[in-house]
Design a protein around this motif. Structure first.
Motif, short mmCIF file in Angstrom:
data_model
loop_
_atom_site.label_atom_id
_atom_site.label_comp_id
_atom_site.label_asym_id
_atom_site.label_seq_id
_atom_site.Cartn_x
_atom_site.Cartn_y
_atom_site.Cartn_z
N PRO A 196 0.83 -1.21 0.00
CA PRO A 196 0.00 0.00 0.00
C PRO A 196 0.86 1.26 0.00
O PRO A 196 1.97 1.29 0.53
N VAL A 197 0.29 2.31 -0.63
CA VAL A 197 1.06 3.57 -0.77
C VAL A 197 1.19 4.28 0.57
O VAL A 197 2.08 5.10 0.78
N ALA B 217 -10.57 9.80 -5.72
CA ALA B 217 -9.68 8.64 -5.76
C ALA B 217 -9.58 8.08 -4.34
O ALA B 217 -9.71 8.82 -3.36
N LEU B 218 -9.37 6.79 -4.23
CA LEU B 218 -9.24 6.12 -2.92
C LEU B 218 -8.07 5.16 -2.97
O LEU B 218 -7.94 4.37 -3.91
N CYS B 219 -7.20 5.28 -1.95
CA CYS B 219 -6.09 4.33 -1.79
C CYS B 219 -6.44 3.44 -0.61
O CYS B 219 -6.52 3.92 0.53
N SER B 220 -6.72 2.17 -0.89
CA SER B 220 -7.03 1.23 0.17
C SER B 220 -6.06 0.05 0.11
O SER B 220 -5.07 0.09 -0.63
N GLN B 221 -6.35 -0.99 0.88
CA GLN B 221 -5.40 -2.09 0.94
C GLN B 221 -6.08 -3.37 1.38
O GLN B 221 -7.21 -3.33 1.88
N ARG C 3 -0.67 -6.32 -0.69
CA ARG C 3 -1.76 -6.24 -1.68
C ARG C 3 -2.57 -4.98 -1.44
O ARG C 3 -2.98 -4.69 -0.31
N SER C 4 -2.79 -4.20 -2.52
CA SER C 4 -3.47 -2.91 -2.40
C SER C 4 -4.69 -2.85 -3.30
O SER C 4 -4.80 -3.60 -4.28
N GLU D 236 4.24 10.06 -5.81
CA GLU D 236 5.65 9.67 -5.97
C GLU D 236 5.91 8.31 -5.31
O GLU D 236 6.65 7.48 -5.82
N ALA D 237 5.23 8.07 -4.19
CA ALA D 237 5.47 6.84 -3.41
C ALA D 237 4.69 5.65 -3.95
O ALA D 237 4.92 4.51 -3.54
#
Ligand code: FAS
Ligand code: PHB
Length: 385
Positions: free
Chosen positions: A189-190, A204-208, A213-214, A248-249
């Motif tokens: 995950p980021v 946008a959504l960043c989940s995991q 695993r993301s 970036e990450a």
């Protein structure tokens, strides 16, 4: 064949209800139209409220969840580059767990001892105002199960709600002009917590799902087609919508699942029709922005299980008579929160410049008010059952 309860649908609602009834000695059979593998192949929710975690323990199916699930003490909201962490622990001393719906379903399937009939075709509900029975077809033969009650846990497109005469049902719906394009990727995950981002190009959504695993989502138009989105196009769009340091990450890779989920708010009232009860997505749909869909399904079936256990154990109809009003009160609060999170974080071109200023003001108020953050925290981590 006979059963005390026939449950239509072996998603999380049907499986959890069946397990709770089974542990209470109540004979319940599940009829599921798909195969077990198909059910497990659907990639959906990822965040469990404390109430859902407690239910998994009550179902004696929580061991792997505690071993593999990730406790999260907060989430990050960002709006056009500004960020605000919502610190659940400091604000209300509660948390959530990141543990995929697929794993919840797998654990409930493994715990179940009694009958789940998969690939049951043409399920039909009969006489649920009198002496209920359910028929289904399998291997070319028609089967009948007489029962005391039917639980419709067959989702938004299921047969249960569709079996209720239109004049007996009132529905409430809001269809959003966009969907979520989701990608599952085997990359770390980021960030260590979820990031909900508002950008002029869309949400946008960043989940995991695990440390390796993301799960990522971007808002797309309601009529968008998943085949229009290569992995490269998805990653480029996601980066644009995230803060530069997060972009970036971001560690990208080949998608192992890619799909578009439409967004709608929907509630059917009431949720009881004689001997038929509706629960989970058969009864309501929320936009996934508030991570409520799975959790609401679980709280429905907790109430329904208690009502049925009381009926069979104490010959009291108080629980089943009060089921609909009880769960609808909680459903509408979850609908409100999911609508509010969706309204804050997505782009709505039709609301114009005024609408965007209102969204900005909502975010600025949230960033500056502990009370507003506390309200978000108590809704996100789950209102009391
Ligand atoms: P489900 O739809 O999970 O299960 C119903 C079951 O009934 C299915 O197995 C189906 O095959 C079966 N069935 C249907 N018709 C039948 C019939 N006629 N006969 C027999 N069986 C029948 N929630 C979140 O919190 N976060 C998310 O990110 C999220 N993403 C989602 C993405 C998608 C594409 C969808 C559709 C939903 C998403 N949700 C999300 C909501 C989702 O998690 C639901 O809330 C959850 O699956 C509800 O569980 P059930 O009520 O069991 O319904
Ligand atoms: C997910 O991980 O699939 C997820 C997490 C939080 C949401 C919606 C989906 O609000």
């Amino acid at each position: 064949m006979r059963a005390q309860v026939v449950i239509v649908g072996a998603g999380p609602a049907g499986l959890m209800l069946a397990r709770l009834l089974e542990l209470a000695g109540i004979d319940a059979v599940i009829l599921e139209r798909k195969s077990a593998d198909y059910v497990l192949g659907r990639i959906r929710a990822g965040v469990l409220e404390q109430g859902t975690m407690d239910l998994m323990d009550r179902a004696r199916a929580g061991q792997r969840m505690h071993a593999e699930g990730l406790i999260h003490q907060g989430v990050e909201l960002s709006f056009d580059g500004d960020s605000q962490r919502i610190d659940f622990a400091a604000l209300i001393d509660r948390h959530v767990m990141v543990y995929g719906q697929t794993e919840v379903t797998r654990d409930l399937m493994a715990a179940r001892q009694a009958r789940t009939i998969y690939e049951a075709e043409d399920v039909q509900l009969h006489d649920f105002d009198g002496k209920p029975f359910v028929t289904y077809r399998q291997n070319g033969l028609t089967h009948r199960i007489d029962c005391d009650f039917i639980a419709g846990c067959d989702g938004y497109h299921g047969v249960s709600r569709a079996s209720v005469p239109a004049q007996s049902l009132t529905t409430f719906e809001r269809i959003y002009p966009f969907g979520w394009l989701g990608v599952l990727v085997d990359q770390p995950p980021v960030a260590h917590e979820l990031i909900y981002a508002h950008h002029a190009r869309g949400f946008a959504l960043c989940s995991q799902r695990s440390p390796t695993r993301s799960r990522y989502y971007v808002q797309v138009p309601a009529d968008e087609k998943v085949e229009n989105w290569s992995d490269a196009r998805f990653w480029d769009e996601l980066r644009i919508r995230l803060n530069p340091a997060t972009a970036e990450a971001l560690q990208t890779g080949a998608s192992i699942e890619k799909s578009i989920a439409p967004l709608r708010s929907f509630v059917a009232e009431p949720l009881r029709f004689g001997k038929l009860f509706l629960a989970g997505d058969a009864a309501h749909i929320v936009p996934p922005t508030g991570a409520k869909g799975l959790n609401l399904a679980m709280s429905d079936v907790a109430a329904l299980a208690d009502a049925l256990i009381e009926f069979f154990g104490e010959n009291s109809a108080a629980g089943i008579d009060g089921y609909s009003a009880k769960v609808l009160s909680r459903i509408w609060k979850a609908e409100r929160f999911s609508w509010w999170m969706t309204s804050l974080l997505h782009t709505f071109p039709e609301t114009g410049a005024f609408g965007r200023r209102i969204q900005r003001a909502e975010f600025d108020y949230l960033a500056g008010s502990a009370a507003a953050q506390q309200s978000l925290a108590e809704n996100y981590t789950g209102l009391p059952l």
